[in-house]
Enzyme design. Structure first.
Site, short mmCIF file in Angstrom:
data_model
loop_
_atom_site.label_atom_id
_atom_site.label_comp_id
_atom_site.label_asym_id
_atom_site.label_seq_id
_atom_site.Cartn_x
_atom_site.Cartn_y
_atom_site.Cartn_z
NE ARG A 172 -0.37 0.03 4.95
CZ ARG A 172 -0.15 1.19 5.53
NH1 ARG A 172 -0.65 2.30 5.01
NH2 ARG A 172 0.55 1.28 6.64
NE ARG A 176 -0.49 10.06 7.31
CZ ARG A 176 0.48 10.41 8.12
NH1 ARG A 176 0.64 11.69 8.44
NH2 ARG A 176 1.30 9.52 8.62
NE ARG A 249 19.54 -1.86 -2.29
CZ ARG A 249 20.33 -1.52 -3.31
NH1 ARG A 249 21.13 -2.42 -3.86
NH2 ARG A 249 20.35 -0.28 -3.75
NE ARG A 280 17.46 8.96 4.68
CZ ARG A 280 16.82 8.50 5.74
NH1 ARG A 280 15.61 8.94 6.04
NH2 ARG A 280 17.36 7.57 6.52
CD GLU A 300 20.35 7.31 4.26
OE1 GLU A 300 19.40 6.58 3.98
OE2 GLU A 300 20.40 8.00 5.32
CE1 TYR A 348 14.63 -0.73 8.23
CE2 TYR A 348 12.49 -0.55 9.30
CZ TYR A 348 13.67 0.02 8.86
OH TYR A 348 13.91 1.36 9.09
CG ASP A 350 10.93 1.42 12.52
OD1 ASP A 350 11.84 1.72 11.73
OD2 ASP A 350 9.72 1.51 12.24
#
Length: 366
Positions: A172, A176, A249, A280, A300, A348, A350
């Site tokens: 997805r 918003r 990666r 970025r 980066e 992954y 956080d």
């Protein structure tokens, strides 16, 4: 006699949480890390009075109250809200895709107008069953958002064209229909005042920590020191790549100090054109509302990982997940070795996920 209850391989966030909790339970712990510093990828270093996120931007966010209370024991957090912007050629758009984005892109004002434009473009794309990432994105948000804000960035991130990437990578795309630039929906968010390194420093207080130590170069000798081992490195490397290499990666960072007070006006600016090689630019002072006369910026660059490089992101596709399952079966059969963290669990995470997973392990193990 073993000298320690636990050998912790990796002084990052996962290893640091486990070390603290183990010591609270009276365990003797030895922590080693191959780098010359603690804190793993959340390591911050001061330059010109600015706390530089050495391994890329880290914004703490969570909806888990227990994790938020826990991390606040080790640092005071400011009220930073992550509102990155995306630059496409010389156009600037708000992220995540919200009414500010759509208003800038199409001149629309109401949510209904924005929805109608996205729906029109989705229909125009006419995609039934998406065969690749490009078709999946077009079927979700239409051509304008895809071309300007998704395509180039994604291709740089993965090192492959969007038509060659599987559709399931983008399940997805968050859209918003409100004028809100807050990137995260989490209840709690902020940056530790004074940087992240202090968090691991406080967690590791009282533990024996040895840096610049290559676990694999001294494995037998190190293993002999402790009853159990918590390994937070790459699980496939631990097993000598027995079933083959898992994919990762990598990232490359270019950091420079500039003789100006404010370079880009925002902590994070994403560059979404394929032709711009970095994804970025991070301007670190804005994470802590800095007023220093100079500034520090980091570009980066995503990079293809090869053995010997620093692995940053596991590539969780079907092939790698099947391969990891084989390594996990070996890990589950271990008596005295536990695997943890992003690389040890090939997932992954956080920062809040990392803390939650480490605390869950402590509960079970200690």
């Amino acid at each position: 006699m073993k000298k320690y209850d636990y050998l912790i391989v990796g002084a990052g966030l996962f290893g640091s949480v486990f070390t603290r909790e183990a010591m609270q339970k009276g365990k003797k712990v030895l922590v080693i890390d191959k780098r010359d510093h603690i804190a793993g990828n959340i390591y911050t270093r001061e330059t010109e009075g600015i706390n530089v996120h050495v391994y890329g931007a880290h914004i703490f966010h969570t909806s888990d109250e227990k994790v938020w209370e826990y991390v606040n024991r080790f640092a005071r957090f400011n009220n930073y809200i992550n509102c990155p912007v995306a630059r496409y050629k010389n156009e600037i758009y708000n992220m995540p895709f919200n009414m500010n984005t759509f208003s800038k892109m199409w001149g629309v004002i109401t949510p209904d107008e924005a929805k109608a434009e996205i729906e029109r473009q989705r229909k125009e794309a006419g995609i039934g069953e998406p065969k690749n990432l490009e078709e999946q994105a077009l079927s979700l948000v239409g051509r304008d958002i895809y071309e300007k804000l998704v395509k180039g960035y994604t291709e740089k991130q993965w090192g492959r064209r969007a038509t060659e990437l599987p559709a399931f990578i983008i399940k997805r795309l968050p859209v918003r229909f409100i004028y809100d630039n807050n990137y995260f929906n989490d209840r709690y968010q902020g940056i530790p005042e004074g940087g992240y390194t202090q968090i691991c420093e406080k967690m590791l207080e009282g533990a024996e920590v040895r840096l610049n130590v290559d676990y694999f170069a001294n494995k037998a000798e190190l293993d002999a020191l402790a009853d159990k081992v918590l390994f937070t490195g790459m699980i496939d490397e631990y097993y000598g790549y027995r079933y083959g290499e898992l994919e990762y990666r990598s990232l490359r960072f270019e950091t420079e100090t500039l003789d100006c007070e404010n370079y880009q006006g925002n902590a994070v600016v994403n560059y979404t054109e394929y032709e711009v090689p970095y994804t970025r630019i991070i301007e670190h002072k804005h994470f802590e509302f800095g007023k220093q006369p100079k500034t520090v910026v980091t570009r980066e660059y995503p990079a293809t990982w090869k053995k010997g490089d620093e692995p940053y992101y596991p590539v969780n596709n079907e092939r790698n997940d099947a391969l990891y399952a084989k390594y996990k079966a070996l890990a589950d059969a271990e008596g005295r070795v536990i695997f943890g963290g992003r690389l040890g669990m090939y997932k992954y995470y956080d920062m809040d996920d990392t803390i939650a997973a480490a605390l869950a392990l402590c509960e079970k193990e200690l």
